[in-house]
Design an enzyme around this catalytic site. Structure first.
Site, PDB file in Angstrom:
ATOM      1  N   HIS A 161       5.449   0.491 -15.875  1.00  9.75           N
ATOM      2  CA  HIS A 161       6.926   0.227 -15.251  1.00  9.75           C
ATOM      3  C   HIS A 161       7.696   1.154 -16.003  1.00  9.75           C
ATOM      4  O   HIS A 161       8.859   1.132 -15.866  1.00  9.75           O
ATOM      5  CB  HIS A 161       7.249  -1.019 -15.429  1.00  9.75           C
ATOM      6  CG  HIS A 161       6.573  -2.095 -14.356  1.00  9.75           C
ATOM      7  ND1 HIS A 161       5.302  -2.381 -14.602  1.00  9.75           N
ATOM      8  CD2 HIS A 161       7.026  -2.805 -13.425  1.00  9.75           C
ATOM      9  CE1 HIS A 161       4.924  -3.251 -13.884  1.00  9.75           C
ATOM     10  NE2 HIS A 161       5.728  -3.451 -12.920  1.00  9.75           N
ATOM     11  N   PHE A 165       3.696   3.350  -9.580  1.00  9.84           N
ATOM     12  CA  PHE A 165       3.312   2.833  -8.165  1.00  9.84           C
ATOM     13  C   PHE A 165       3.486   4.124  -7.084  1.00  9.84           C
ATOM     14  O   PHE A 165       3.052   3.591  -6.063  1.00  9.84           O
ATOM     15  CB  PHE A 165       3.604   1.560  -7.802  1.00  9.84           C
ATOM     16  CG  PHE A 165       3.472   0.583  -9.024  1.00  9.84           C
ATOM     17  CD1 PHE A 165       2.369   0.694  -9.782  1.00  9.84           C
ATOM     18  CD2 PHE A 165       4.538  -0.287  -9.482  1.00  9.84           C
ATOM     19  CE1 PHE A 165       2.100  -0.153 -10.946  1.00  9.84           C
ATOM     20  CE2 PHE A 165       4.123  -1.559 -10.541  1.00  9.84           C
ATOM     21  CZ  PHE A 165       3.260  -1.325 -11.255  1.00  9.84           C
ATOM     22  N   PRO A 183      -0.542   5.806  -6.048  1.00  8.18           N
ATOM     23  CA  PRO A 183      -1.509   5.780  -5.045  1.00  8.18           C
ATOM     24  C   PRO A 183      -1.237   6.828  -3.789  1.00  8.18           C
ATOM     25  O   PRO A 183      -2.027   7.022  -3.071  1.00  8.18           O
ATOM     26  CB  PRO A 183      -1.532   4.213  -4.928  1.00  8.18           C
ATOM     27  CG  PRO A 183      -0.943   3.389  -5.979  1.00  8.18           C
ATOM     28  CD  PRO A 183      -0.185   4.559  -6.539  1.00  8.18           C
ATOM     29  N   ALA A 194       0.965  -1.172   0.019  1.00  6.08           N
ATOM     30  CA  ALA A 194      -0.130  -0.072   0.143  1.00  6.08           C
ATOM     31  C   ALA A 194       0.777   1.241   0.078  1.00  6.08           C
ATOM     32  O   ALA A 194       1.484   1.844   1.051  1.00  6.08           O
ATOM     33  CB  ALA A 194      -1.131   0.022   1.400  1.00  6.08           C
ATOM     34  N   GLU A 195       0.936   1.939  -1.151  1.00  7.66           N
ATOM     35  CA  GLU A 195       1.780   3.091  -1.207  1.00  7.66           C
ATOM     36  C   GLU A 195       1.502   4.269  -0.430  1.00  7.66           C
ATOM     37  O   GLU A 195       2.168   4.976   0.150  1.00  7.66           O
ATOM     38  CB  GLU A 195       1.903   3.458  -2.646  1.00  7.66           C
ATOM     39  CG  GLU A 195       2.679   2.309  -3.795  1.00  7.66           C
ATOM     40  CD  GLU A 195       1.616   1.173  -3.778  1.00  7.66           C
ATOM     41  OE1 GLU A 195       0.552   0.966  -3.733  1.00  7.66           O
ATOM     42  OE2 GLU A 195       2.415   0.119  -4.305  1.00  7.66           O
ATOM     43  N   GLN A 237       7.950   1.008  -5.666  1.00  8.45           N
ATOM     44  CA  GLN A 237       8.623  -0.241  -6.682  1.00  8.45           C
ATOM     45  C   GLN A 237       8.914   0.307  -7.933  1.00  8.45           C
ATOM     46  O   GLN A 237       9.869  -0.019  -8.447  1.00  8.45           O
ATOM     47  CB  GLN A 237       7.622  -1.346  -6.377  1.00  8.45           C
ATOM     48  CG  GLN A 237       8.621  -2.472  -6.897  1.00  8.45           C
ATOM     49  CD  GLN A 237       8.004  -3.982  -6.279  1.00  8.45           C
ATOM     50  OE1 GLN A 237       6.988  -4.361  -6.747  1.00  8.45           O
ATOM     51  NE2 GLN A 237       8.683  -4.251  -5.082  1.00  8.45           N
ATOM     52  N   ASP A 271       7.546   3.703 -10.865  1.00  9.37           N
ATOM     53  CA  ASP A 271       7.084   5.070 -11.290  1.00  9.37           C
ATOM     54  C   ASP A 271       5.857   5.221 -11.140  1.00  9.37           C
ATOM     55  O   ASP A 271       5.086   5.884 -10.168  1.00  9.37           O
ATOM     56  CB  ASP A 271       7.423   5.568 -12.383  1.00  9.37           C
ATOM     57  CG  ASP A 271       7.789   4.406 -13.501  1.00  9.37           C
ATOM     58  OD1 ASP A 271       6.889   3.628 -13.942  1.00  9.37           O
ATOM     59  OD2 ASP A 271       9.187   4.277 -13.962  1.00  9.37           O
TER      60      ASP A 271
HETATM   61  C1  LIG Z   1       0.157  -0.236  -6.847  1.00  8.21           C
HETATM   62  C2  LIG Z   1       1.081  -1.220  -6.921  1.00  8.21           C
HETATM   63  N1  LIG Z   1       2.020  -1.305  -6.338  1.00  8.21           N
HETATM   64  C3  LIG Z   1       3.165  -2.206  -6.661  1.00  8.21           C
HETATM   65  C4  LIG Z   1       2.896  -3.011  -7.604  1.00  8.21           C
HETATM   66  C5  LIG Z   1       4.463  -3.779  -7.745  1.00  8.21           C
HETATM   67  N2  LIG Z   1       3.845  -5.405  -7.637  1.00  8.21           N
HETATM   68  C6  LIG Z   1       3.494  -6.152  -8.782  1.00  8.21           C
HETATM   69  S1  LIG Z   1       2.770  -7.727  -8.305  1.00  8.21           S
HETATM   70  C7  LIG Z   1       3.122  -7.173  -6.615  1.00  8.21           C
HETATM   71  C8  LIG Z   1       2.551  -8.416  -5.562  1.00  8.21           C
HETATM   72  C9  LIG Z   1       1.264  -8.509  -5.556  1.00  8.21           C
HETATM   73  O1  LIG Z   1       1.010  -9.730  -4.400  1.00  8.21           O
HETATM   74  P1  LIG Z   1      -0.586 -10.339  -4.690  1.00  8.21           P
HETATM   75  O2  LIG Z   1      -1.521  -9.301  -4.601  1.00  8.21           O
HETATM   76  O3  LIG Z   1      -0.696 -11.120  -3.403  1.00  8.21           O
HETATM   77  O4  LIG Z   1      -0.711 -11.158  -6.026  1.00  8.21           O
HETATM   78  P2  LIG Z   1       0.086 -12.400  -6.619  1.00  8.21           P
HETATM   79  O5  LIG Z   1       1.222 -11.805  -7.487  1.00  8.21           O
HETATM   80  O6  LIG Z   1       0.502 -13.258  -5.338  1.00  8.21           O
HETATM   81  O7  LIG Z   1      -0.808 -13.059  -7.371  1.00  8.21           O
HETATM   82  C10 LIG Z   1       3.797  -5.895  -6.332  1.00  8.21           C
HETATM   83  C11 LIG Z   1       4.090  -5.422  -5.255  1.00  8.21           C
HETATM   84  C12 LIG Z   1       1.929  -2.942  -8.476  1.00  8.21           C
HETATM   85  N3  LIG Z   1       1.716  -3.923  -9.644  1.00  8.21           N
HETATM   86  N4  LIG Z   1       0.908  -2.016  -8.301  1.00  8.21           N
END
Ligand SMILES: Cc1ncc(C[n+]2csc(CCOP(=O)(O)OP(=O)(O)O)c2C)c(N)n1
Ligand SMILES: Cc1ncc(C[n+]2csc(CCOP(=O)(O)OP(=O)(O)O)c2C)c(N)n1
Ligand SMILES: [Mg+2]
Ligand SMILES: [Mg+2]
Lengths: 323, 366, 366, 323
Positions: free
Chosen positions: D128, D85, D88, D58-59, D81, D83
């Site tokens: 990204h 992102f 939020p 959660a950003e 992580q 740009d």
């Molecule tokens: C708003 C946002 N923040 C960070 C990311 C980077 N990111 C991509 S997948 C991920 C983890 C997601 O975990 P989960 O919701 O459990 O889904 P899973 O990949 O395990 O299916 C992150 C932090 C993103 N895509 N969007």
């Protein structure tokens, strides 16, 4: 009726679109029973029932659900209660509203309008006087419209609701109660067209939203200096009608951009950049900018010192003429 | 310590003082001394008087706007009263009573609404953060400060005050979840006054209670009668002890009611009837405590009159102070933007200075 | 219909197929026909094969990145299988199995990862929204579309697929709260695969379950063994019926596990041991269904071989198709930004066209 | 070590600050055990324990809690992580991070750093490869810094962590693995100073972050045309070191701004606006802009057509010289 305010014009535009197109929905915080904190949506839920409804207190939720509704064929018109309260929805606006059509190779269009009362001058508390236009106008995929008069408020809002592109509709809240002669409905030039509100020859004042009347007033005051100032109202910030600006500058040779947003990366920067490129040989002076200062919007009793005023603009004209 | 049935069943709500509207509701014992009870009474009387002052100042055009806490005095005063000096408060815009209990001169709270500055008190001195207008955003600051204090090994709790509407914002969720995950000493004090401007609670949530949010995130939630000063104090003291003891955050849902319009800029007649408000006037927190204390013979006419006299004189003094307060040099708007100097801002400052000088000269000439 | 004890007690989880890891766990009856079970089996085998193809294509540099759904086939295939054609799916980036069950040619799902376009299928045709990378943001689109469909009186449910990590985002909260307040027909299908990249569930939430979120917002939540195809199908069918019937949203927490690294760009060795992964390999959803169907004599070697042969030939064909696919004219990047023409973009398009022409000429010259 | 990459420089800067100042904290998504998706924080939690920790996904939560920690005297360095992102967290950044000091009349300062890997060129998926600098540089109260070399990455990050102002630290992700000779620690000019990376006389190429190396490469290629191009690396976008730019343009008479962000309200607009005002008589041609197109960042196989390249910049130089 003879004469109408901007609030009346916006209210009528919403009513007429709700009337003409059953797919139009209006929602946001306090917009139903209350009719909006500025009464822009007053009476609409009484007339159109649950097509005009209140939402929970969550801006990302409002814009994000509007995206889903637009995908299903509705035309949502959502209200962000004040400028700064559009920021919680920023991710939805930039990552989805602006990009959905492109991402889907044109298969999904989002005909939605995000209404945002913006700007200062009403003696409000913090976060209620922001000018966020740069954030949205810089974002590819968004169209940013802002009326400077009640007639434009009516006509541009109707065009915005009918547009198949998502539109950020910025309403200059301090002009909400400004009255204009005439009767509704009216039709004014479409989105993307700037309009010369006052022809002149000395220099061009470029303005939009809250600064349009200010610049007209300034042009009036300028006559005492023997100046004949041209006033151009942008009406839409993205797309920017650079053609009309170039034509004006080819005539006057001088331009001053006036807005409430800070100067650094404000609209004045883009306009100065484009004019210096597209009217290089016509400009007899650099494009000058009269803007809000690059500080957070100040407390109510200081805002008059922060906001561009007639004298500050006239000073800029003098500086421009000194080149 | 209240059991968790109070969380999900809306009928369940901690009460300590008899409620005329719910005569047979079970009452829990409270932990307050007579002095404490009288203290709460005096504070509530004081606040109500000051709030009335603010309302009239606004009507007279001295304040731009005012958000009254009328009817929420018990929720604010009693919860603030339970705090330790080292605890930090993160208020929204309505927690003026809390600010006063924290020791902030009321005039400094009014200052912002007169448009003198965006905030006009020392947040470190009172451990009362700059009040936060963007709904729910400050809950995250409370969680962050609590995480920091815990890391530093300091004994303090951060209390985030929010409204019922605020619970709909993503930030409220993130603040509660971070607090739970890190076991941060935060108390989320939700004044459920039934309305978010014109939007009633049932359009804000489909859940019968707001307290249930806590359980779903793995921490304690509790519901209390927000118009019952003794109950609010007791429950808040419990929650603070829980958080202070390292057992993690607590959510308190204080069930109360916003008697006035949202702010002086609002007109409640557009969305609710006096018929809805009336029963809540019956439950007025001050009369409720008054009855209880009078019944017990604790609150004599002398004490009552004393409280009102004190409030009146404080209001009179505050009135003079706020009328006397005026904004400083407008160029101050350039002073606090950055810690260091910025050339662009200095240019703009000089422009404003020059304008001011020119203006004064034009005055002298005339 | 499962009772609500399944929501808050982590031990409670709907199971229909015997789980080697929990031999004495109570089993609920499922509602699937033999054909349906075999169908699920074939689909899961197919998906696993296609997922393996994607992994190898990425290793060969044909795809920029790939997010494997290895180990989550039951959660994805069985839930997708329960959907009606008119229902809408709102996927994240990992729901490739769901996309395939919705009828999207796998090559069209790969296309995006080859960098051909940001998305490369018709979302309206398959009622499968453009996949959404910003975590949890698409849950709001699902809620909005469900609100719209309900308003239009259409019989349709929107299903938002999210991960465990996604539940921490404010948008997840707002999406669930809006759905509950408006009684929108949404199913929030949460694949709790225990990890968000390198962050384990217990650092994501302090709650023993994710299903509890629903109750706190006033709607139904349910926990199911995500590696049990029969249970996932049964629970999803129940949830869809509930939402379709106008009883509001449902949250399904499907407890499963991400066997591969987060994506091919990730290296799980940095944050978890094979020792942690191993027990979950034991619970492989395909072997689990295989054992069940073989035991019942339903799954013969012929059927099994047939499933694998079909998967292999599909993979081979897909491989040829994706290798053959190449990006179109780069100026297409100007085509879909706005519905109408924009002068600034036209100028930029002309610039690119001129560059391309100059480039080609310089080629011809040499 | 002889030679270090930008990732190594950033990692070392974080380690050195964690070492020197016990108040420094580093947190974000996947930055502890994993060491960040780009390994910028690799090994830090092993060395500094729970002063380097992972957060929930959660950003807004990350930045909002950082505000509270900074209020308590810590110096949080948080990572978004990628740009897109950071969006939020936009409300927390604009409404609180940028405004807290001013709102509190200077009583609360927020010494926090928001690290954001930004820009394209690495063949990534959507969201990204964004260039969000305008959003932050336009926001009064924020300082926006972006290194163009490993040495600057080290020195500017250390200065940013030591600054009492909140800083948005933009890391050009496609230069992460770029190596530079020398050893750490190094000290380079402080925040707010632009640096002439290559002196020249024909025209000035103004760049930052990912486009610095590109412009140096272009200057090299330009020699074949007989051009002697000056290259100025901004290093900080707000404050903008306009003095260095004016000095350069007074020498060359021509300027081309190069960035990946779209041109409309991109940094090039502000620079064109300021140069045309502050170097009006020196400019022999308008300030030209070579930027990403004003469209959403395209799919990986199209990004090379979207991104500014050597030829596109040389074309602009030729256009500038044609005036
Ligand atoms: C708003 C946002 N923040 C960070 C990311 C980077 N990111 C991509 S997948 C991920 C983890 C997601 O975990 P989960 O919701 O459990 O889904 P899973 O990949 O395990 O299916 C992150 C932090 C993103 N895509 N969007
Ligand atoms: C992010 C944001 N959105 C909208 C607003 C406008 N607004 C100010 S107060 C308010 C209602 C708040 O209701 P609640 O949280 O119940 O607190 P109460 O006013 O009842 O004390 C709204 C919508 C705001 N200040 N911030
Ligand atoms: Mg309320
Ligand atoms: Mg996960």
């Amino acid at each position: 009726m003879s004469g109408f305010t901007m609030v009346e014009a916006l209210n009528r535009a919403l009513a007429d679109e709700l009337e003409d197109d059953p797919q139009v929905l209006v929602f946001g915080q306090d917009i139903a029973a209350l009719g909006g904190v500025f009464r822009v949506t007053a009476g609409l839920t009484e007339r159109f029932g649950d097509r005009v409804f209140d939402t929970p207190l969550a801006e990302s939720g409002i814009v994000g659900t509007a995206v889903g509704m637009a995908m299903y064929g509705y035309r949502p018109v959502v209200e962000m209660q004040f400028d700064a309260f559009s920021y919680p929805a920023f991710d939805q606006i930039v990552s989805h509203v602006a990009k959905m059509r492109n991402r889907s190779r044109g298969l999904i269009s989002l005909p939605l309008v995000i209404r945002i009362p913006y700007g200062g001058g009403i003696g409000s508390v913090e976060h209620h006087s922001e000018s966020p236009e740069t954030y949205y106008a810089h974002t590819a995929g968004l169209t940013v419209v802002t009326p400077g008069s009640p007639a434009d408020a009516y006509s541009l809002l109707r065009s915005s609701i009918r547009s198949d592109d998502p539109i950020v509709f910025l309403e200059p809240k301090r002009r909400y109660w400004q009255k204009q002669e005439g009767t509704l409905p009216v039709t004014t030039p479409d989105i993307g067209t700037a309009v010369v509100r006052r022809p002149g020859s000395t220099a061009t004042l470029i303005c939009y939203g809250p600064t349009v009347d200010l610049c007209l007033e300034t042009a009036q005051a300028g006559t005492e200096e023997g100046w004949d100032l041209e006033v151009v109202d942008l009406r839409s910030l993205n797309p920017l009608d650079i053609g009309t600006l170039v034509a004006s500058v080819e005539k006057t040779g001088r331009a001053i951009v006036v807005h409430e947003a800070g100067s650094f990366l404000g609209m004045g920067a883009e306009i100065a950049g484009q004019l210096s490129e597209r009217a290089f040989y016509s400009l007899r002076a650099p494009v000058l900018r009269v803007t809000g200062f690059d500080v957070p919007y100040p407390a109510a009793r200081l805002e008059s010192f922060f906001l561009p005023g007639v004298d500050r603009i006239l000073d800029a004209v003098a500086r421009s003429l000194a080149y | 310590m209240p059991d968790d049935s109070t969380v999900t069943d809306p009928a369940q709500m901690i009460r300590c003082l008899p409620d005329p509207a719910a005569p047979d509701a079970p009452l829990s014992p409270h932990s307050l001394s007579d002095d404490q009870l009288l203290d709460l009474y005096r504070r509530m009387v004081e606040i109500r008087r000051l709030d009335a002052l603010a309302m009239s100042l606004q009507r007279q055009g001295q304040l731009g706007v005012w958000a009254s806490c009328l009817g929420q005095e018990a929720a604010q005063v009693a919860s603030a009263h339970a705090l330790a000096p080292q605890d930090w408060v993160f208020p929204s815009y309505r927690e003026t009573a809390v600010g006063v209990v924290r020791g902030i001169p009321f005039v400094d709270l009014l200052s912002q609404y007169k448009g003198i500055w965006l905030g006009d008190y020392d947040p470190h001195k009172y451990r009362f953060a700059m009040n936060s207008i963007p709904i729910a955003t400050h809950a995250l600051h409370a969680t962050g400060l609590a995480m920091a204090a815990r890391r530093a090994g300091d004994d303090l709790v951060a209390v985030a005050y929010m409204g019922d509407g605020a619970t709909s914002e993503g930030d409220a969720h993130e603040a509660m979840n971070f607090a739970a995950v890190y076991g941060a000493p935060v108390v989320f004090f939700i004044q459920n006054n039934q309305w978010a401007i014109s939007v009633p609670l049932h359009r804000q949530t489909a859940s019968p209670t707001l307290a249930a949010r806590a359980g779903a995130l793995g921490f304690r939630g509790i519901r209390v009668d927000g118009n019952d000063a003794a109950a609010v104090h007791t429950v808040t003291a419990d929650a603070l002890a829980h958080a202070r003891g390292g057992s993690g955050p607590v959510l308190i849902e204080a069930v109360t009611y916003r008697i006035e319009s949202h702010t002086t800029a609002d007109d409640q007649a557009r969305y609710r009837t006096e018929a809805e408000v009336a029963p809540w006037r019956e439950r007025d927190p001050i009369s409720r405590l008054d009855r209880y204390l009078s019944g017990g013979g604790l609150l004599t006419d002398d004490v009552r009159d004393g409280a009102h006299q004190h409030a009146d004189s404080l209001a009179a003094a505050t009135r003079d102070e706020i009328l006397a307060r005026s904004p400083g040099d407008p160029t101050e708007m350039f002073d606090h933007v950055y810690a260091d100097e910025r050339a662009l801002l200095e240019e703009q400052r000089q422009m404003l200075v020059a304008e001011q000088r020119a203006f004064e000269e034009s005055w002298e000439d005339s």
